[in-house]
Design an enzyme around this catalytic site. Structure first.
Site, PDB file in Angstrom:
ATOM      1  N   ASP A 225       9.445 106.489  18.215  1.00 40.81           N
ATOM      2  CA  ASP A 225       8.661 105.891  19.285  1.00 40.81           C
ATOM      3  C   ASP A 225       7.201 105.854  18.849  1.00 40.81           C
ATOM      4  OD1 ASP A 225       8.270 105.237  22.331  1.00 40.81           O
ATOM      5  OD2 ASP A 225       6.850 106.849  21.885  1.00 40.81           O
TER       6      ASP A 225
ATOM      7  N   ASP B  97       2.240  95.329  17.150  1.00 39.33           N
ATOM      8  CA  ASP B  97       3.140  94.194  17.380  1.00 39.33           C
ATOM      9  C   ASP B  97       4.234  94.664  18.327  1.00 39.33           C
ATOM     10  OD1 ASP B  97       4.487  91.813  17.231  1.00 39.33           O
ATOM     11  OD2 ASP B  97       5.341  92.173  15.248  1.00 39.33           O
TER      12      ASP B  97
ATOM     13  N   GLN C 201      18.661  98.683  22.332  1.00 34.34           N
ATOM     14  CA  GLN C 201      18.535  97.382  22.976  1.00 34.34           C
ATOM     15  C   GLN C 201      19.664  96.472  22.525  1.00 34.34           C
ATOM     16  OE1 GLN C 201      14.723  96.015  21.493  1.00 34.34           O
ATOM     17  NE2 GLN C 201      15.270  96.561  19.407  1.00 34.34           N
TER      18      GLN C 201
END
Length: 561
Positions: free
Chosen positions: A398, A417, A290
């Protein structure tokens, strides 16, 4: 490549020029007979098919680049991929029909189309990013600017790609006549193999090495060179002197523009980042997972952490969020705690406030985020150096895959979270199968808590999470808390119409037996929670209940407004 024998040509009339006789000086080139090539016909066919291969690879890169960038900027990758693919395939059909009128001038038309395609496709990523960065926050009609531009680019690129096929078929047939089936087979074979190479080059070569903006610009340059060399080098006698010079100038102009933009990509990205995040950007990096941007952190400037453009941590409000997420779940046994996500270390900070915690396992997919939480002095100070505690163990994985291999009944508390359930990449982390794995990891008497997105603006999504947790065999107690910093834990779609203000967070507390919403009396008193406020939080959430919702599964995701 095996070619069938073409029928023998009719003998020329006594006074007709030979088929390969050059046109008189100054005369317009003939487009009806076989092409006059500077190479042997077999070599010419091979070069045309090589051009098909390169152009097909470039075309698929444009397509994938639009899907990837739109998914990152706009969100909801399924919707963006559907828009790009459907519009582009439709436009390819229209472009193919429109190109029928250009077959008489196939060489010059193909050269002009490739130059235009190189310009449009090469600049598409930068233009889409510019509109998102500078107009995405204006609201009103401008809020839909990135989507409109995405459709426009998909339409334009599809029209140009569709026009290639009839013109390339004409060029191949002009080199050496061949039955239609054989010519189509050769053309499509080169086209599909090129698409394969382009499809593999984008994620494994262009994206990691060059990034989306530079990758698109380089692809455009390759496209322009391939089209220009093919037409100017192989079919020079099909061009008038004026057409030849126009193509040369057009291709040089396109290449010059693409090269200039490539040199300015770094400055452009910095300017766009400042337009989106303000001039207080301290850290900006693209990890393997990301984009991570960290702003503020100085006097009067609260720290903000953005992941893929979405605000995930705000120094003004993060304590309200993380206390509400962690403390209700820590009432009861909590020696062994599992945190799914939480790479910023803030959830771990709250867990470590409770006496009796022996081990905290944090499963975060992006190791660069954990390194930033450890190494950035402001973020590390905010999480109180939680990752330096010997009881905290970080796994890079993951969350879904990690839970599949987790031992049964291993944790007293499981804290999720995770990003918003409406983000396509997160959908499987809010599926019934995922909660079933989390339930298996819970020890007897254990509790699970999940962040379920905002309640006030997206109640249907929130209650779908609650229904999904119940479907996994757990009893639930949903609650919501208010926040101050609009946009924290931002919503999945950041440009759909006027941005909705997110001023609350929803959570689902769950256990095998009905859970109680209370605070651990042995732990330090939270700054933002009281027993009375928790009672009100559950009551406020219950008022928004949406009945009759079905659970979300891997094969039938239901997180949509």
């Amino acid at each position: 490549m095996i070619e069938p024998h073409a029928p023998a040509p009719h003998a020329p009339a006594p006074h007709a020029p030979a088929p390969h006789a050059p046109a008189p000086p100054g005369a317009a080139p003939s487009f009806s007979g076989p092409a006059l090539l500077p190479v042997r016909p077999g070599t010419g066919r091979f070069l045309v098919l090589a051009g098909v291969f390169v152009c097909a690879a470039c075309g698929l890169v444009y397509e994938l680049e639009l899907v990837a960038l739109a998914s990152y900027l706009i969100g909801d990758s399924v919707t963006q991929a559907s828009i790009v693919l459907s519009v582009m395939v439709f436009a390819m059909g229209i472009g193919s029909l429109a190109a029928k009128r250009l077959r008489r001038h196939a060489a010059v038309a193909f050269g002009a189309i490739e130059a235009t395609l190189a310009l449009v496709g090469g600049c598409s990523a930068m233009a889409l990013y510019a509109v998102f960065a500078w107009t995405g926050g204006w609201g009103g009609m401008w809020a839909d600017g990135p989507r409109c531009l995405l459709v426009a680019f998909s339409l334009a690129i599809g029209l140009l790609i569709g026009a290639e096929v009839p013109l390339l078929m004409e060029l191949i047939q002009r080199i050496r006549r061949q039955d239609a089936g054989g010519a189509v087979a050769d053309l499509f074979a080169a086209d599909y193999v090129g698409a394969l190479v382009g499809g593999l080059a984008f994620p494994f070569l262009l994206l990691p090495l060059l990034g989306q903006l530079t990758g698109a610009l380089v692809t455009g340059a390759v496209n322009a060179v391939a089209g220009g060399v093919l037409v100017l080098g192989l079919f020079p006698r099909d061009l008038t002197p004026r057409g030849r010079w126009l193509l040369i100038v057009a291709n040089l102009a396109v290449l010059g523009l693409l090269a200039s933009l490539t040199a300015l990509v770094g400055d452009f990205e910095r300017a766009a980042r400042q337009a989106m995040y303000g001039g207080d950007v301290r850290v900006a990096l693209r990890t393997g997972e990301q984009e991570v941007v960290l702003t503020g952190g100085g006097p009067g400037r609260p720290l903000r952490l953005f992941l893929d453009g979405r605000l995930r941590v705000s120094g003004r409000d993060e304590r309200r969020y993380h206390e509400a997420l962690v403390h209700p779940a820590m009432t009861g046994p909590h020696a062994r705690v599992l945190i799914l996500g939480g790479g910023d270390g803030l959830a771990a900070r709250e867990v470590l406030r409770h006496p009796g915690v022996e081990r905290v396992d944090v499963v975060e997919r992006d190791p660069a985020l954990v390194r930033l939480a450890r190494g950035d002095p402001v973020l590390a100070g905010l999480d109180e150096h939680a990752f330096d505690d010997r009881r905290v163990h970080v796994s890079t994985a993951d969350a879904f895959d990690w839970l599949r291999g987790a031992p049964a009944a291993a944790y007293d508390v499981v804290i999720e979270d995770l990003p918003d359930p409406g983000i396509t990449a997160s959908t499987k982390l809010y599926a019934q199968e995922f909660y079933g794995l989390a339930r298996r990891a819970l020890a007897p008497g254990g509790r699970l808590v999940a962040h379920a997105g905002p309640v006030s603006s997206r109640p249907r999504v929130f209650w779908t999470v609650e229904a999904t947790v119940r479907a996994a065999g757990l009893r639930t107690l949903p609650y919501r808390v208010d926040g101050r910093d609009a946009g924290f834990a931002a919503e999945p779609d950041r440009t759909a119409g006027t941005p909705r203000v997110t001023r609350d967070w929803g959570f689902v507390l769950a256990a095998r037996m009905p859970p109680a919403l209370r605070l651990d009396p042995r732990a330090p008193v939270p700054r933002t929670l009281t027993p009375a406020s928790l009672t009100a939080a559950a009551r406020d959430a219950a008022r928004t209940r949406v009945p009759g919702l079905q659970p979300s599964t891997l094969v039938h995701p239901r997180y949509a407004d």
